[in-house]
Design a protein around this motif. Structure first.
Motif, PDB file in Angstrom:
ATOM      1  N   THR A  20      37.225  74.655  46.153  1.00  0.00           N
ATOM      2  CA  THR A  20      37.380  76.039  46.610  1.00  0.00           C
ATOM      3  C   THR A  20      36.122  76.855  46.344  1.00  0.00           C
ATOM      4  OG1 THR A  20      38.230  76.904  44.502  1.00  0.00           O
ATOM      5  CG2 THR A  20      39.838  75.927  46.029  1.00  0.00           C
ATOM      6  N   GLU A  22      36.197  79.793  45.121  1.00  0.00           N
ATOM      7  CA  GLU A  22      36.386  80.431  43.819  1.00  0.00           C
ATOM      8  C   GLU A  22      35.794  79.595  42.700  1.00  0.00           C
ATOM      9  OE1 GLU A  22      38.708  80.159  46.171  1.00  0.00           O
ATOM     10  OE2 GLU A  22      38.770  82.291  46.738  1.00  0.00           O
ATOM     11  N   GLU A  23      36.038  78.278  42.745  1.00  0.00           N
ATOM     12  CA  GLU A  23      35.463  77.389  41.727  1.00  0.00           C
ATOM     13  C   GLU A  23      33.938  77.352  41.848  1.00  0.00           C
ATOM     14  OE1 GLU A  23      37.668  73.567  40.975  1.00  0.00           O
ATOM     15  OE2 GLU A  23      38.876  74.318  42.644  1.00  0.00           O
ATOM     16  N   ARG A  25      32.028  79.690  42.985  1.00  0.00           N
ATOM     17  CA  ARG A  25      31.509  80.970  42.528  1.00  0.00           C
ATOM     18  C   ARG A  25      31.408  80.993  40.998  1.00  0.00           C
ATOM     19  NH1 ARG A  25      31.319  85.258  45.728  1.00  0.00           N
ATOM     20  NH2 ARG A  25      32.983  84.507  47.084  1.00  0.00           N
ATOM     21  N   THR A  26      32.395  80.400  40.335  1.00  0.00           N
ATOM     22  CA  THR A  26      32.378  80.325  38.870  1.00  0.00           C
ATOM     23  C   THR A  26      31.198  79.498  38.381  1.00  0.00           C
ATOM     24  OG1 THR A  26      34.776  80.572  38.702  1.00  0.00           O
ATOM     25  CG2 THR A  26      33.661  79.534  36.843  1.00  0.00           C
ATOM     26  N   PHE A  52      30.123  81.444  52.283  1.00  0.00           N
ATOM     27  CA  PHE A  52      29.693  81.549  50.884  1.00  0.00           C
ATOM     28  C   PHE A  52      28.219  81.200  50.755  1.00  0.00           C
ATOM     29  CE2 PHE A  52      29.505  79.485  46.544  1.00  0.00           C
ATOM     30  CZ  PHE A  52      29.537  80.681  45.842  1.00  0.00           C
TER      31      PHE A  52
END
Length: 235
Positions: A20, A22-23, A25-26, A52
């Motif tokens: 994802t 989100e992962e 981005r982390t 992204f």
């Protein structure tokens, strides 16, 4: 535009091979400044990774779009023309001569480094033979590297084990990007033609791709910094 790296940190490419955005981005937040280039491959591309990638590029991050283009000439040419508008730094093309020439035709004057993928680092001689090629993996890598130079590509992707021979073969101008890099003591995972970061740089690599030893670490930033230290010691 020169795509040669200036610092040890510049030379580290970190794949964002996670399910994802989100992962991803982390991982970027945890490693920003300790990594030179972020690589967006197929897994993330099909989960919102392309917007992204553009977002990161707008923020000033160097992005390696790993799409491994292979199609009819016109499709590849037009795809490169569109990718060149996205702000990417690197993009991969399968190193078939016609395909690479089409990619170069679509580049125009864009600041985008086209990388010819020679032979995947997960493949060995038996895999190459099973794919229908008569020679060894190294022989196929060499022939494709020569074709990449003739086509006007910006660089090639190869195993670090072949970097030294290829540097002599293609000269100093082409960028050499080497996946299959694992720090000392790390698992090879599904890679078969591997080398440590320091050895890859000493062999002639400009950039190394190191993923799971960093993204799978408890302290990702420290893991990235450790790899950069190995690179710096080899320069």
């Amino acid at each position: 535009m020169s795509f040669k790296p200036e610092t040890a940190t510049d030379r580290l490419i970190l794949p964002l091979d996670v399910p994802t955005v989100e992962e991803a981005r982390t991982i970027v937040a945890q490693t920003k400044g300790a990594v030179g280039v972020y690589k967006i491959g197929m897994q993330l591309q099909f989960a919102g990774g392309l917007p992204f990638a553009q977002e990161l590029a707008r923020e000033g991050q160097k992005i390696f779009l790993d799409v491994k283009l292979l199609d009819i000439d016109n499709t590849v040419e037009q795809a490169v023309r569109n990718i060149a508008k996205m702000g990417m730094t690197f993009v991969t093309i399968h190193a078939y001569p016609k395909t690479m020439r089409a990619a170069v035709a679509g580049l125009d004057a864009a600041d985008l480094c086209l990388l010819g993928v020679t032979v995947l680092t997960s493949m060995d001689d038996e895999d190459v033979k099973a794919a229908g090629y008569a020679g060894s993996a190294v022989e196929l890598v060499k022939s494709r590297a020569v074709a990449a130079r003739a086509a006007g590509m910006g660089g090639i992707v190869c195993s670090p084990r072949e970097a030294g021979e290829l540097r002599d073969l293609v000269g100093a101008d082409l960028v050499l990007v080497t996946p299959g890099v694992r720090p000392v003591g790390a698992s090879a995972d599904d890679q078969r033609r591997v080398m440590t970061p320091g050895d890859a740089i000493r062999a002639g690599a400009d950039y190394i791709v190191c993923g799971r030893p960093i993204t799978g670490a408890a302290d990702r930033r420290k893991a990235a910094e450790d790899v950069v230290e190995e690179i710096a010691a080899a320069l």
